[in-house]
Design a protein around this motif. Structure first.
Motif, PDB file in Angstrom:
ATOM      1  N   ILE A 240       0.837  -1.203   0.000  1.00  0.00           N
ATOM      2  CA  ILE A 240       0.000   0.000   0.000  1.00  0.00           C
ATOM      3  C   ILE A 240       0.865   1.244   0.000  1.00  0.00           C
ATOM      4  CG2 ILE A 240      -1.654   1.347   1.347  1.00  0.00           C
ATOM      5  CD1 ILE A 240      -2.924  -1.278   2.226  1.00  0.00           C
ATOM      6  N   TRP A 241       1.824   1.303   0.949  1.00  0.00           N
ATOM      7  CA  TRP A 241       2.629   2.522   0.961  1.00  0.00           C
ATOM      8  C   TRP A 241       3.611   2.547  -0.209  1.00  0.00           C
ATOM      9  CZ3 TRP A 241       4.831   0.036   5.756  1.00  0.00           C
ATOM     10  CH2 TRP A 241       6.153  -0.374   5.591  1.00  0.00           C
ATOM     11  N   GLY A 242       4.024   1.393  -0.696  1.00  0.00           N
ATOM     12  CA  GLY A 242       4.855   1.370  -1.890  1.00  0.00           C
ATOM     13  C   GLY A 242       4.106   1.898  -3.099  1.00  0.00           C
ATOM     14  N   ALA A 243       2.808   1.560  -3.195  1.00  0.00           N
ATOM     15  CA  ALA A 243       1.999   2.050  -4.312  1.00  0.00           C
ATOM     16  C   ALA A 243       1.783   3.553  -4.214  1.00  0.00           C
ATOM     17  CB  ALA A 243       0.657   1.318  -4.328  1.00  0.00           C
ATOM     18  N   ILE A 244       1.533   4.048  -2.999  1.00  0.00           N
ATOM     19  CA  ILE A 244       1.355   5.494  -2.833  1.00  0.00           C
ATOM     20  C   ILE A 244       2.646   6.230  -3.164  1.00  0.00           C
ATOM     21  CG2 ILE A 244       0.838   7.305  -1.149  1.00  0.00           C
ATOM     22  CD1 ILE A 244      -0.969   5.325   0.290  1.00  0.00           C
ATOM     23  N   LEU A 245       3.778   5.682  -2.734  1.00  0.00           N
ATOM     24  CA  LEU A 245       5.063   6.299  -3.062  1.00  0.00           C
ATOM     25  C   LEU A 245       5.321   6.263  -4.567  1.00  0.00           C
ATOM     26  CD1 LEU A 245       7.713   7.575  -2.120  1.00  0.00           C
ATOM     27  CD2 LEU A 245       8.618   5.270  -1.770  1.00  0.00           C
ATOM     28  N   ALA A 246       4.971   5.153  -5.221  1.00  0.00           N
ATOM     29  CA  ALA A 246       5.144   5.063  -6.673  1.00  0.00           C
ATOM     30  C   ALA A 246       4.226   6.046  -7.397  1.00  0.00           C
ATOM     31  CB  ALA A 246       4.860   3.633  -7.141  1.00  0.00           C
ATOM     32  N   GLU A 247       2.996   6.199  -6.890  1.00  0.00           N
ATOM     33  CA  GLU A 247       2.076   7.165  -7.504  1.00  0.00           C
ATOM     34  C   GLU A 247       2.614   8.578  -7.384  1.00  0.00           C
ATOM     35  OE1 GLU A 247      -0.438  10.396  -7.350  1.00  0.00           O
ATOM     36  OE2 GLU A 247      -0.154   9.379  -5.428  1.00  0.00           O
ATOM     37  N   ILE A 248       3.175   8.910  -6.226  1.00  0.00           N
ATOM     38  CA  ILE A 248       3.751  10.244  -6.045  1.00  0.00           C
ATOM     39  C   ILE A 248       4.917  10.448  -7.007  1.00  0.00           C
ATOM     40  CG2 ILE A 248       5.062  11.667  -4.417  1.00  0.00           C
ATOM     41  CD1 ILE A 248       3.260  10.656  -2.215  1.00  0.00           C
ATOM     42  N   SER A 249       5.759   9.435  -7.134  1.00  0.00           N
ATOM     43  CA  SER A 249       6.915   9.548  -8.028  1.00  0.00           C
ATOM     44  C   SER A 249       6.478   9.697  -9.482  1.00  0.00           C
ATOM     45  CB  SER A 249       7.815   8.324  -7.873  1.00  0.00           C
ATOM     46  OG  SER A 249       8.241   8.164  -6.533  1.00  0.00           O
ATOM     47  N   LEU A 250       5.507   8.882  -9.919  1.00  0.00           N
ATOM     48  CA  LEU A 250       5.052   8.939 -11.306  1.00  0.00           C
ATOM     49  C   LEU A 250       4.329  10.251 -11.601  1.00  0.00           C
ATOM     50  CD1 LEU A 250       3.752   5.272 -11.681  1.00  0.00           C
ATOM     51  CD2 LEU A 250       5.832   6.236 -12.673  1.00  0.00           C
ATOM     52  N   SER A 251       3.501  10.700 -10.653  1.00  0.00           N
ATOM     53  CA  SER A 251       2.810  11.978 -10.854  1.00  0.00           C
ATOM     54  C   SER A 251       3.792  13.134 -10.851  1.00  0.00           C
ATOM     55  CB  SER A 251       1.745  12.170  -9.768  1.00  0.00           C
ATOM     56  OG  SER A 251       0.769  11.153  -9.813  1.00  0.00           O
ATOM     57  N   PHE A 252       4.827  13.036 -10.026  1.00  0.00           N
ATOM     58  CA  PHE A 252       5.852  14.080  -9.999  1.00  0.00           C
ATOM     59  C   PHE A 252       6.564  14.169 -11.348  1.00  0.00           C
ATOM     60  CE2 PHE A 252       9.902  16.028  -8.887  1.00  0.00           C
ATOM     61  CZ  PHE A 252       9.501  17.046  -8.024  1.00  0.00           C
ATOM     62  N   LEU A 253       6.727  13.014 -12.017  1.00  0.00           N
ATOM     63  CA  LEU A 253       7.379  12.988 -13.327  1.00  0.00           C
ATOM     64  C   LEU A 253       6.425  13.310 -14.467  1.00  0.00           C
ATOM     65  CD1 LEU A 253       9.582   9.795 -12.883  1.00  0.00           C
ATOM     66  CD2 LEU A 253      10.344  12.172 -12.806  1.00  0.00           C
ATOM     67  N   GLY A 254       5.135  13.417 -14.156  1.00  0.00           N
ATOM     68  CA  GLY A 254       4.174  13.782 -15.177  1.00  0.00           C
ATOM     69  C   GLY A 254       3.549  12.626 -15.920  1.00  0.00           C
ATOM     70  N   ILE A 255       3.758  11.387 -15.466  1.00  0.00           N
ATOM     71  CA  ILE A 255       3.173  10.225 -16.149  1.00  0.00           C
ATOM     72  C   ILE A 255       2.216   9.468 -15.231  1.00  0.00           C
ATOM     73  CG2 ILE A 255       5.090   9.926 -17.748  1.00  0.00           C
ATOM     74  CD1 ILE A 255       6.206   7.798 -15.933  1.00  0.00           C
ATOM     75  N   GLY A 256       1.763  10.132 -14.173  1.00  0.00           N
ATOM     76  CA  GLY A 256       0.824   9.512 -13.250  1.00  0.00           C
ATOM     77  C   GLY A 256      -0.548  10.149 -13.390  1.00  0.00           C
ATOM     78  N   VAL A 257      -1.132  10.516 -12.267  1.00  0.00           N
ATOM     79  CA  VAL A 257      -2.436  11.177 -12.260  1.00  0.00           C
ATOM     80  C   VAL A 257      -2.287  12.588 -12.821  1.00  0.00           C
ATOM     81  CG1 VAL A 257      -4.346  11.956 -10.804  1.00  0.00           C
ATOM     82  CG2 VAL A 257      -3.166   9.816 -10.278  1.00  0.00           C
ATOM     83  N   THR A 258      -3.220  12.993 -13.677  1.00  0.00           N
ATOM     84  CA  THR A 258      -3.157  14.309 -14.292  1.00  0.00           C
ATOM     85  C   THR A 258      -4.473  15.051 -14.087  1.00  0.00           C
ATOM     86  OG1 THR A 258      -3.882  13.398 -16.421  1.00  0.00           O
ATOM     87  CG2 THR A 258      -1.507  13.594 -16.052  1.00  0.00           C
ATOM     88  N   VAL A 259      -4.456  16.352 -14.301  1.00  0.00           N
ATOM     89  CA  VAL A 259      -5.631  17.203 -14.195  1.00  0.00           C
ATOM     90  C   VAL A 259      -6.667  16.741 -15.224  1.00  0.00           C
ATOM     91  CG1 VAL A 259      -6.426  19.609 -14.362  1.00  0.00           C
ATOM     92  CG2 VAL A 259      -4.155  19.091 -13.430  1.00  0.00           C
ATOM     93  N   PRO A 260      -7.978  16.707 -14.918  1.00  0.00           N
ATOM     94  CA  PRO A 260      -8.654  17.322 -13.776  1.00  0.00           C
ATOM     95  C   PRO A 260      -8.671  16.499 -12.503  1.00  0.00           C
ATOM     96  CG  PRO A 260     -10.275  16.379 -15.242  1.00  0.00           C
ATOM     97  CD  PRO A 260      -8.945  16.177 -15.898  1.00  0.00           C
ATOM     98  N   GLU A 261      -8.156  15.276 -12.523  1.00  0.00           N
ATOM     99  CA  GLU A 261      -8.029  14.505 -11.289  1.00  0.00           C
ATOM    100  C   GLU A 261      -6.892  15.084 -10.458  1.00  0.00           C
ATOM    101  OE1 GLU A 261     -10.010  12.220 -10.254  1.00  0.00           O
ATOM    102  OE2 GLU A 261     -11.202  12.010 -12.078  1.00  0.00           O
ATOM    103  N   THR A 262      -6.838  14.669  -9.204  1.00  0.00           N
ATOM    104  CA  THR A 262      -5.737  15.111  -8.355  1.00  0.00           C
ATOM    105  C   THR A 262      -5.362  13.992  -7.403  1.00  0.00           C
ATOM    106  OG1 THR A 262      -4.964  16.884  -6.882  1.00  0.00           O
ATOM    107  CG2 THR A 262      -7.190  16.060  -6.518  1.00  0.00           C
ATOM    108  N   SER A 263      -4.169  14.057  -6.863  1.00  0.00           N
ATOM    109  CA  SER A 263      -3.656  13.083  -5.907  1.00  0.00           C
ATOM    110  C   SER A 263      -2.573  13.769  -5.085  1.00  0.00           C
ATOM    111  CB  SER A 263      -3.100  11.846  -6.617  1.00  0.00           C
ATOM    112  OG  SER A 263      -1.956  12.200  -7.379  1.00  0.00           O
ATOM    113  N   LEU A 264      -2.090  13.085  -4.073  1.00  0.00           N
ATOM    114  CA  LEU A 264      -1.017  13.666  -3.271  1.00  0.00           C
ATOM    115  C   LEU A 264       0.221  13.902  -4.121  1.00  0.00           C
ATOM    116  CD1 LEU A 264      -1.331  11.612   0.050  1.00  0.00           C
ATOM    117  CD2 LEU A 264      -2.215  13.890  -0.445  1.00  0.00           C
ATOM    118  N   GLY A 265       0.529  12.980  -5.008  1.00  0.00           N
ATOM    119  CA  GLY A 265       1.690  13.143  -5.871  1.00  0.00           C
ATOM    120  C   GLY A 265       1.550  14.329  -6.803  1.00  0.00           C
ATOM    121  N   LEU A 266       0.365  14.491  -7.397  1.00  0.00           N
ATOM    122  CA  LEU A 266       0.149  15.621  -8.299  1.00  0.00           C
ATOM    123  C   LEU A 266       0.193  16.933  -7.533  1.00  0.00           C
ATOM    124  CD1 LEU A 266      -0.455  16.546 -11.154  1.00  0.00           C
ATOM    125  CD2 LEU A 266      -2.892  16.234 -10.679  1.00  0.00           C
TER     126      LEU A 266
END
Length: 319
Positions: A240-266
C-alpha cells in the motif's frame, strides 16, 4: 482429637472413612475455551499499542479522505479568484493554491485518490503473488518454467518507460494507473512465495488431498495458499505505501495522475515551484503522505508480531 487419631478410631470401629476419591471434583480446565487462530491473531495485534495507534491514524485519514469535502463549501475544482495563493484563513483553513483552489477540498480528494490506488494495489498484488506463486510450486514443470520466464522478463523490462507509454494519451486516470501498477508489482513477491511453497508441496496434507482426488486448483487455493497467507498479509501493508510512493513519483514525473483529477503526488508536483513563496501548498500533501506511511508502518509491525508465533513483542493473548 487430631484428624489422624479420628481416622484411626473410625477404622477400628469399621466405619467408612471418606477418601479424596469420594470427594466431588470438577475436571481441570472446565472453563477453559481455546482461542481460534483468528481471535488469537487479533488479540495479539490489539495488545500492540503502537499498532492500534497506527490503525486509528489510518482510520482518521481515511475518514478525512471520504468526508473531508464536507468541512469546506468549496469544491476541489472550484476556484476563488479573490484568494489566489492565499495563506490559511478563516475562509480557507489550509489556504489556497496558486489557482485559488481550497486546499482542504483538494487535500481530501488527493488523499482519497492516493488511498484508492494504494488499496487496489495493496490488495490485488499480494493476492496475485500468492495464487501464482503457489501454483508455480505445486504444478512445477512447464507451468513453473513458463511463469518464471514471464516474471524474469517483466522484472528486466524498464517499467517506468512502459507505464509512461501506456498512460500517455489516456487521461492519467487513477484507476488505470492502479491496475498498471498491479500488473508490474506482483513478480518479486510471487517468486518469494514460490520458494516458500515448495516446502509445502511434499507435505502429508497435500499428498492426502491429491490422493483423495481433490482438484489441483482447489488444492492450491484451499491448502497451499492459506499456509502462506501471513506473508501475503504483511506484503499488503508494504504494498500500500509502496503504491502510494510510486504514484507520487510517477505523478511528480508527469506520467501519473493528471488534471482534472488530483492526488497527493500531483499536489506535490504542482507545488514544487512554490516551496518558499507558498509553503502550505507543498507541506500539506507531504505531511499527509508522511502520516499515511507512518500509520501503515505501525500497522505492519503489529501484523508481523501478531502473525509470528515466536514473537513476544505483543505479549501473550489471554482468553
Amino acid at each position: 482429637m487430631t484428624p489422624l487419631s479420628a481416622t484411626q478410631n473410625a477404622r477400628s470401629t469399621g466405619a467408612e472413612v471418606p477418601t479424596h476419591d469420594d470427594a466431588p471434583t470438577e475436571p481441570l480446565g472446565a472453563d477453559f475455551k481455546p482461542l481460534g487462530k483468528k481471535r488469537l491473531i487479533l488479540k495479539r495485534f490489539f495488545r500492540n499499542k503502537l499498532a492500534v495507534v497506527g490503525l486509528v491514524m489510518l482510520g482518521l485519514i481515511g475518514a478525512f479522505a471520504l468526508f473531508g469535502h464536507l468541512l469546506t463549501p468549496w469544491h476541489y475544482t472550484q476556484q476563488d479568484f479573490l484568494s489566489l495563493g492565499s495563506p490559511p484563513s478563516d475562509e480557507h483553513w489550509l489556504g489556497t493554491n496558486s489557482a485559488g483552489v481550497d486546499m482542504v477540498a483538494l487535500l481530501a480528494q488527493g488523499a482519497r485518490t492516493s488511498l484508492m490506488i494504494g488499496l487496489v494495489v495493496g490488495l490485488l498484488t499480494p493476492l496475485m503473488s500468492l495464487v501464482i506463486g503457489s501454483a508455480m510450486a505445486y504444478f512445477g514443470g512447464w507451468v513453473d518454467r513458463g511463469w518464471m520466464w514471464v516474471i524474469e522478463s517483466l522484472i528486466m523490462f524498464p517499467q517506468i518507460i512502459l507505464i509512461g507509454i501506456i498512460m500517455t494519451g489516456r487521461g492519467g486516470g487513477p484507476v488505470l494507473l492502479a491496475f498498471i501498477m498491479v500488473m508490474f508489482g506482483w513478480m518479486s513477491s510471487a517468486r518469494l512465495i514460490r520458494g516458500m511453497a515448495l516446502s509445502f508441496v511434499d507435505r502429508e496434507f497435500v499428498k492426502a488431498a491429491r490422493f483423495m482426488g481433490v482438484p489441483s486448483l482447489r488444492i492450491v487455493w484451499r491448502h497451499l495458499a492459506p499456509n502462506l497467507a501471513s506473508l501475503a498479509i504483511i506484503n499488503a501493508t508494504t504494498s500500500i505505501w509502496g503504491a502510494i510512493l510510486a504514484e507520487i513519483s510517477l505523478s511528480f514525473l508527469g506520467i501519473g495522475v493528471t488534471v482534472p483529477e488530483t492526488s497527493l503526488g500531483l499536489m506535490i508536483a504542482q507545488a514544487r515551484n512554490y516551496l518558499f513563496s507558498q509553503p502550505w501548498m507543498f507541506w500539506t500533501p507531504v505531511l499527509a503522505f508522511m502520516l499515511i506511511v507512518g500509520a501503515l508502518a505501525l500497522i505492519n509491525d503489529g501484523l508481523r508480531d501478531a502473525l509470528d508465533p515466536e514473537s513476544k513483542a505483543s505479549g501473550r493473548a489471554k482468553a
